[in-house]
Design an enzyme around this catalytic site. Structure first.
Site, PDB file in Angstrom:
ATOM      1  N   LYS A  51       0.816  -1.216   0.000  1.00  0.00           N
ATOM      2  CA  LYS A  51       0.000   0.000   0.000  1.00  0.00           C
ATOM      3  C   LYS A  51       0.855   1.274   0.000  1.00  0.00           C
ATOM      4  O   LYS A  51       0.389   2.327  -0.402  1.00  0.00           O
ATOM      5  CB  LYS A  51      -0.981  -0.015   1.170  1.00  0.00           C
ATOM      6  CG  LYS A  51      -2.041  -1.098   0.993  1.00  0.00           C
ATOM      7  CD  LYS A  51      -3.139  -1.033   2.013  1.00  0.00           C
ATOM      8  CE  LYS A  51      -4.274  -1.980   1.666  1.00  0.00           C
ATOM      9  NZ  LYS A  51      -3.906  -3.415   1.854  1.00  0.00           N
TER      10      LYS A  51
HETATM   11  C1  LIG Z   1      -4.566  -4.432   1.203  1.00  0.00           C
HETATM   12  C2  LIG Z   1      -3.816  -5.708   1.101  1.00  0.00           C
HETATM   13  C3  LIG Z   1      -4.176  -6.723   0.176  1.00  0.00           C
HETATM   14  C4  LIG Z   1      -5.388  -6.619  -0.733  1.00  0.00           C
HETATM   15  O1  LIG Z   1      -5.346  -5.542  -1.614  1.00  0.00           O
HETATM   16  P1  LIG Z   1      -6.560  -5.267  -2.634  1.00  0.00           P
HETATM   17  O2  LIG Z   1      -6.497  -3.821  -2.964  1.00  0.00           O
HETATM   18  O3  LIG Z   1      -7.776  -5.679  -1.942  1.00  0.00           O
HETATM   19  O4  LIG Z   1      -6.286  -6.070  -3.830  1.00  0.00           O
HETATM   20  C5  LIG Z   1      -3.374  -7.854   0.101  1.00  0.00           C
HETATM   21  N1  LIG Z   1      -2.309  -8.024   0.910  1.00  0.00           N
HETATM   22  C6  LIG Z   1      -1.940  -7.096   1.813  1.00  0.00           C
HETATM   23  C7  LIG Z   1      -0.766  -7.350   2.675  1.00  0.00           C
HETATM   24  C8  LIG Z   1      -2.674  -5.907   1.938  1.00  0.00           C
HETATM   25  O5  LIG Z   1      -2.306  -4.991   2.847  1.00  0.00           O
END
Ligand SMILES: *Cc1c(COP(=O)(O)O)cnc(C)c1O
Length: 469
Positions: free
Chosen positions: A112
């Protein structure tokens, strides 16, 4: 570049307004009106570029008209300069033609950061120019909150309030939020669960009177800028593996369909991608759609991969829009029936179209642990549970062994010690250098009751760099 709503009733916006908008006024999500498309020669000429330079070339068409090239370049250089690995998103080989794209070298150790480090800087740039301030109110069950706080901590024009469920996030996750200090940073622990937090955020968007005219901005993955930033690393990975002359496949651990939707866009922008694998945990609404054309809400299960614990995938609407020939009225109808009856399927030929590119698998906690153990035995690498789900799905769903398979490594395993321990991996995990004293740092956080009025009063009391709005 202009952006339109997936439900067809909201006005088209430019990049700057989309950045600040969140949901469209008709309840839809914004998507580019025309997706840029690069030639194979153009893509090939980007081989070997540093990450921020590649990012500039991939994202430039999306911000044209809103951010001058020189400014955008500078923002990108700063954004990806904070990553701890000089390659920003290095590839690590697991097996023959099988790779993990490590997206966890940012400040909060999850993918993120790629989007939220950029989002914070873009917001501050645009707000400075407009002479405006905004307030962010977001809910988190873990990774989003810390990434958003890290992304906004230097913003002059943004106050950020992150709600997390009191005593229900892991200690690493909590400390990653509560140990970052700034007069514009506010951690609120709600005496309730994640859904309570999310409901309060939704209610605050619906009725913004408590903000006294200050704009509220969304930092969840419905924000277009987040999707945009995630397109880049698909190009980055493919270029290192012989693309675009050679096609590449990806397996993506996903909940909200944000990360994998970025891969779908990369393909539509000209990157040869053979296969996209939707890897879910037991909360498998996306897998049920891909495998059986049923998009139906079910109850929420707590899993070892909490960042993918969702009932409904908000970004899936963006794919549905394309599958329906970008007919906003059709999407509004589908979403209406979803809201009322809790589910739908699409016409057979639309589903078949989706399945040309997408495969899927749902992986439960036991299989997640087995995969962590298996990969550790094979390679000595410790995977986080989300990435492990991606590996499992890649190994089950792969169409061709000749085409490189890239699994998106979405988090560092040190964030999820429970799963690693359950998998029986004895190796001690260490926090990276920049977080090594995390457990000694002071924390700052306000505990509030599960009460919307109390939260809104707190925001309006502190929303202007700690002072009342
Ligand atoms: C947010 C997150 C996801 C999922 O991301 P999406 O936007 O729902 O595809 C997967 N793994 C981790 C570690 C995350 O923080």
């Amino acid at each position: 570049m202009r952006y339109i709503s997936t439900r067809g009733q909201a006005p088209a916006l430019n990049f700057e307004d989309v950045l600040l908008a969140g949901l469209a006024t008709d309840g839809g999500l914004y998507v580019p009106e025309n997706l840029p498309r690069f030639t194979q020669e153009e893509i090939a000429s980007w081989a070997g570029l540093p990450y921020h330079e590649l990012a500039f070339r991939v994202m430039r068409p999306f911000v044209t008209g809103s951010i001058p090239d020189a400014d955008f370049k500078k923002i990108l250089e700063e954004t990806y300069g904070v990553f701890a690995h000089s390659a920003v998103a290095p590839l690590r080989q697991l097996n023959g033609n099988e790779w993990v794209l490590e997206l966890f070298h940012g400040p909060t150790l999850a993918f993120k950061d790629f989007a939220l480090q950029l989002l914070g800087r873009l917001l501050d740039y645009v707000l400075e120019k407009r002479g405006e301030r905004v307030v962010i109110v977001g809910a988190t069950s873990g990774d989003t909150g810390s990434a958003a706080i890290e992304g906004c901590k230097h913003c002059e024009n943004v106050d950020i309030f992150i709600l997390h469920p009191h005593n229900r996030v892991s200690e690493v996750q909590r400390r990653q939020m509560t140990t970052i200090f700034g007069e514009n940073i506010h951690n609120i622990a709600i005496e309730g669960n994640f859904d309570d937090c999310q409901e309060m955020v939704k209610a605050s968007f619906a009725d913004q009177g408590f903000l006294k005219g200050t704009r509220l901005v969304a930092v969840n993955s419905i924000n277009w800028a987040r999707i945009m930033a995630q397109i880049v690393y698909y190009f980055h990975a493919a270029l290192q593996l012989g693309g675009p002359a050679r096609s590449v496949s990806f397996s993506v651990p996903t909940g909200n369909f944000g990360d994998i939707f970025a891969g779908y866009l990369a393909r539509n922008m000209g990157l040869p991608i053979n296969q996209l694998i939707v890897a879910t945990n037991r909360n498998d609404i996306l897998h049920r759609f891909m495998s059986g054309n049923q998009y139906v809400k079910e109850t929420l299960h707590a899993t070892l991969s909490p960042s993918m614990d969702i009932m409904v995938s908000s970004n899936f609407e963006r794919l549905l829009f394309d599958l329906h020939g970008r007919n906003g009225a059709a999407i509004a109808g589908l979403m209406d029936s979803f809201k009322q009856g809790g589910g739908f399927s699409v016409e057979q030929e639309r589903w078949t179209e989706a399945r040309k590119l997408f495969d899927s698998l749902a992986v439960d906690d036991a299989q997640t642990c087995e995969t962590i153990a298996e990969v550790y035995e094979q390679t000595g690498e410790v995977l986080d549970p989300h990435t492990a789900i991606g590996v499992k799905a890649a190994r089950e769903c792969r169409r061709s062994l000749d085409i490189p398979m890239v699994i998106l490594g979405t988090a560092h395993p040190v964030k999820f010690p429970d799963a690693v321990e359950k998998a029986g991996v004895g190796k001690a995990l260490e926090l990276p250098a920049h977080l090594s004293d995390l457990f000694e740092r002071d924390e700052r956080c306000t505990v509030l009751p599960n009460d919307l009025k109390a939260v809104q009063a707190f925001v309006s009391q502190h929303g202007n760099r700690g002072k009342p709005l």
